[in-house]
Each structure stands twice: as C-alpha cells, then as structure tokens.
Scaffold this motif. Structure first.
Motif, mmCIF file in Angstrom:
data_model
loop_
_atom_site.group_PDB
_atom_site.id
_atom_site.type_symbol
_atom_site.label_atom_id
_atom_site.label_comp_id
_atom_site.label_asym_id
_atom_site.label_seq_id
_atom_site.Cartn_x
_atom_site.Cartn_y
_atom_site.Cartn_z
ATOM 1 N N ARG A 65 -9.674 -0.759 -2.030
ATOM 2 C CA ARG A 65 -8.383 -1.244 -2.439
ATOM 3 C C ARG A 65 -8.325 -1.184 -3.744
ATOM 4 O O ARG A 65 -7.446 -0.933 -4.685
ATOM 5 N N GLN A 66 -9.449 -1.858 -4.384
ATOM 6 C CA GLN A 66 -9.629 -1.881 -5.960
ATOM 7 C C GLN A 66 -9.739 -0.645 -6.408
ATOM 8 O O GLN A 66 -9.216 -0.477 -7.718
ATOM 9 N N ASP A 91 0.777 -1.363 -0.029
ATOM 10 C CA ASP A 91 0.099 -0.176 0.055
ATOM 11 C C ASP A 91 0.833 1.108 0.016
ATOM 12 O O ASP A 91 0.621 2.107 -0.908
ATOM 13 N N GLY A 133 0.851 -8.152 -5.871
ATOM 14 C CA GLY A 133 0.528 -7.687 -4.749
ATOM 15 C C GLY A 133 1.258 -8.361 -3.664
ATOM 16 O O GLY A 133 1.702 -9.273 -3.698
ATOM 17 N N LEU A 187 -0.084 -8.870 -10.552
ATOM 18 C CA LEU A 187 -0.377 -7.353 -10.704
ATOM 19 C C LEU A 187 0.940 -6.838 -11.420
ATOM 20 O O LEU A 187 0.877 -5.900 -12.227
ATOM 21 N N THR A 224 0.902 -4.653 -14.769
ATOM 22 C CA THR A 224 1.450 -3.301 -14.659
ATOM 23 C C THR A 224 2.474 -3.039 -15.957
ATOM 24 O O THR A 224 2.234 -2.074 -16.863
ATOM 25 N N THR A 269 -4.124 3.635 -9.969
ATOM 26 C CA THR A 269 -2.699 3.517 -10.472
ATOM 27 C C THR A 269 -2.602 3.079 -11.868
ATOM 28 O O THR A 269 -1.846 3.595 -12.668
ATOM 29 N N GLN A 270 -3.378 1.842 -12.175
ATOM 30 C CA GLN A 270 -3.184 1.469 -13.612
ATOM 31 C C GLN A 270 -3.837 2.396 -14.667
ATOM 32 O O GLN A 270 -3.162 2.653 -15.644
ATOM 33 N N VAL A 274 -6.137 0.530 -6.887
ATOM 34 C CA VAL A 274 -5.216 -0.227 -7.731
ATOM 35 C C VAL A 274 -5.658 0.119 -9.457
ATOM 36 O O VAL A 274 -4.964 0.368 -10.103
ATOM 37 N N GLY A 278 -5.639 -5.930 -12.467
ATOM 38 C CA GLY A 278 -4.695 -4.950 -12.694
ATOM 39 C C GLY A 278 -4.981 -4.562 -14.016
ATOM 40 O O GLY A 278 -4.026 -3.677 -14.754
ATOM 41 N N ARG A 294 2.192 1.723 -3.461
ATOM 42 C CA ARG A 294 1.562 2.397 -4.370
ATOM 43 C C ARG A 294 1.250 3.771 -4.283
ATOM 44 O O ARG A 294 0.890 4.559 -5.170
#
Length: 268
Positions: A89-90, A31, A66, A118, A122, A96-97, A93, A150, A34
């Motif tokens: 959390r999703q 976390d 992860g 992940l 990425t 970020t992606q 994620v 991801g 991220r």
C-alpha cells in the motif's frame, strides 16, 4: 468534462482542474479513488496541451486522509500478511504523491475545507496552496498511532521549519486557514465562492512560461535543499543547454531581435 465516480477532471484553456469527488466521505482516499487519481495525474503529466493543474475537493472537505475502511481491512488481515500488505500500500501512496510532486508543470492546491492526514500531505505535494476561510490542516496521524506517510515529514519542514513541523506532527492539532497563512503552510487565501476561479487564474499565470524551462527548473528546485551549490550549478548548466534548443527559446529570441532591429531602423 471527464468524470468518474471518484475523480472529476476538467481541462479548459490549458488548465486542468481535478476534483476529488467523494464528498459524502469528505474525499477520504480509498484504494479505488487512488487508482483513478493516479490515472488522472498521469494524463495531466503527459498531455502537452495542459500547462498547469489545480487540485481541489467536492463538497465541504478537501481530503479527510486515508479511508477508514482500508484501515479496517488491514486490522482484519492475517498477521503474516499485515507487513507486506502495508508495504504494498505504501508503494502506491508514494507513487501517487510523487506523481503530484514531480509533475513537470505548476500545480496549485485549492483547499476548500478540511485537509487531514494524507489530505494535508497531498496539498503540500503541490507547488502552491490557496485556501478558503473554511480550510483547515491537521497532520493527525499521531491520533492513529502512525507517522505521516504522504510526504508530510519531507514537505512540512520545508514550509514551516523543523521545530514547527515537529510540533504540528507530534500534536496532530488543527491549523485554521488564518494560522496556516501566517505559518507559510498556505501561500494565499480566497473567498469560498472564488477559490477555484482564483486557483485557476493563478495556475494560468504560473503555467504561461516555457514548458521546457518550467519542467527543468521545477525538477532542480525540488532537489535544491538536498544538493550542494556545485550540483545545482551542474544541473542548471545541463538544463540550460536543453533550453537553448527549445522552440520557445528560439521564438522568443528571434522575436526580441526582430523588435530590436525595427526599433533601430525607426530611430535612424
């Protein structure tokens, strides 16, 4: 060089190189990591002096997916909180992606080792992938009883086709660098020692054009499989109208006209 515990970012000659910096964990995404990753991606996105991005990992791994400690915390959470915690959390994620996938500049993943779960997603979120002989890819989510979260279910079929994407995701098997190149997961290969340099050189080549045209063209291309031809034409027309007003277009046209005029005069 700008650095923190978990992310390192270097900018040289207009090219940003971002290292995932948790080598003792094969760069598994925690976390905290991220949070720093998001901040670095936002910086690269909005810094107009940066023309392209290279993403790679420190140590022997690109990204092991992860972080297992995060999975452990989810298992220990009260039953009534698991669903919402997972949803929250999703969102991070996916944010970020999305930052990586929609960045209005060319992006190159330099995969130096294992890209798992992940980590594989990425790499796919980047425009291009170059890999060393030590690289490998696996969509290993199935081994934990989950699905790719991801972007793999979106990105992978677009690189290898639907049936092959299903095979790789359903089995979770490892794909070595040579096979990854053959399947189209990887665009280029490089020696281990030259990987980052080759990636930076490629990023510089992809990012040397008009930033306006690159950003608008990438935005449309990223949607082109979901849009009709009429929609692509419509978005292209709007983008071209913006390009006509850009400094890069004006300077290019004026330089071309000046050169043409000089050639005419010399011919006379």
């Amino acid at each position: 060089m700008s650095s923190s515990n978990l992310i390192e970012l270097e900018v040289a000659n207009g090219i940003a190189t971002l290292w995932l910096n948790r080598p003792e964990k094969r760069n598994a995404m925690s976390d905290d990591m991220r949070t720093e990753f998001i901040a670095a991606l936002e910086h690269v996105t909005y810094d107009k002096s940066i023309r392209a991005l290279v993403l790679t990992g420190r140590g022997k791994g690109f990204c092991a997916g992860g972080d297992i400690s995060g999975m452990e915390r989810r298992m220990k959470a009260p039953a009534g909180e698991v669903g919402f915690n997972g949803w929250s959390r999703q969102q991070r994620v996916h944010h970020t992606q999305s930052l990586l996938h929609t960045m209005p500049k060319p992006t190159v993943a330099a995969v130096n080792g294992a890209a798992s779960g992940l980590g594989a997603d990425t790499a796919l979120a980047c425009d291009f992938i170059i890999a060393s002989d030590a690289a490998s890819f696996s969509w290993s989510y199935i081994h934990r009883g989950i699905v790719p979260d991801g972007g793999g279910m979106y990105f992978l079929p677009r690189r290898v086709g639907l049936a092959k994407a299903k095979e790789l995701i359903f089995s979770g098997r490892k794909v070595e660098a040579a096979e990854a190149l053959q399947l189209g997961i990887v665009d280029r290969k490089s020696d281990d020692d030259d990987l980052v340099t080759d990636a930076q050189r490629w990023a510089a080549e992809m990012g040397k054009g008009s930033p306006t045209a690159l950003a608008l063209g990438k935005t449309i291309l990223n949607q082109s499989f979901e849009l009709s031809s009429h929609q692509v034409f419509a978005q292209g027309s709007q983008a071209q109208g913006i390009c006509y007003t850009s400094t890069e277009h004006r300077e290019s046209v004026m330089a071309f006209l000046a050169k043409s005029g000089a050639n005419k005069e010399s011919a006379q």
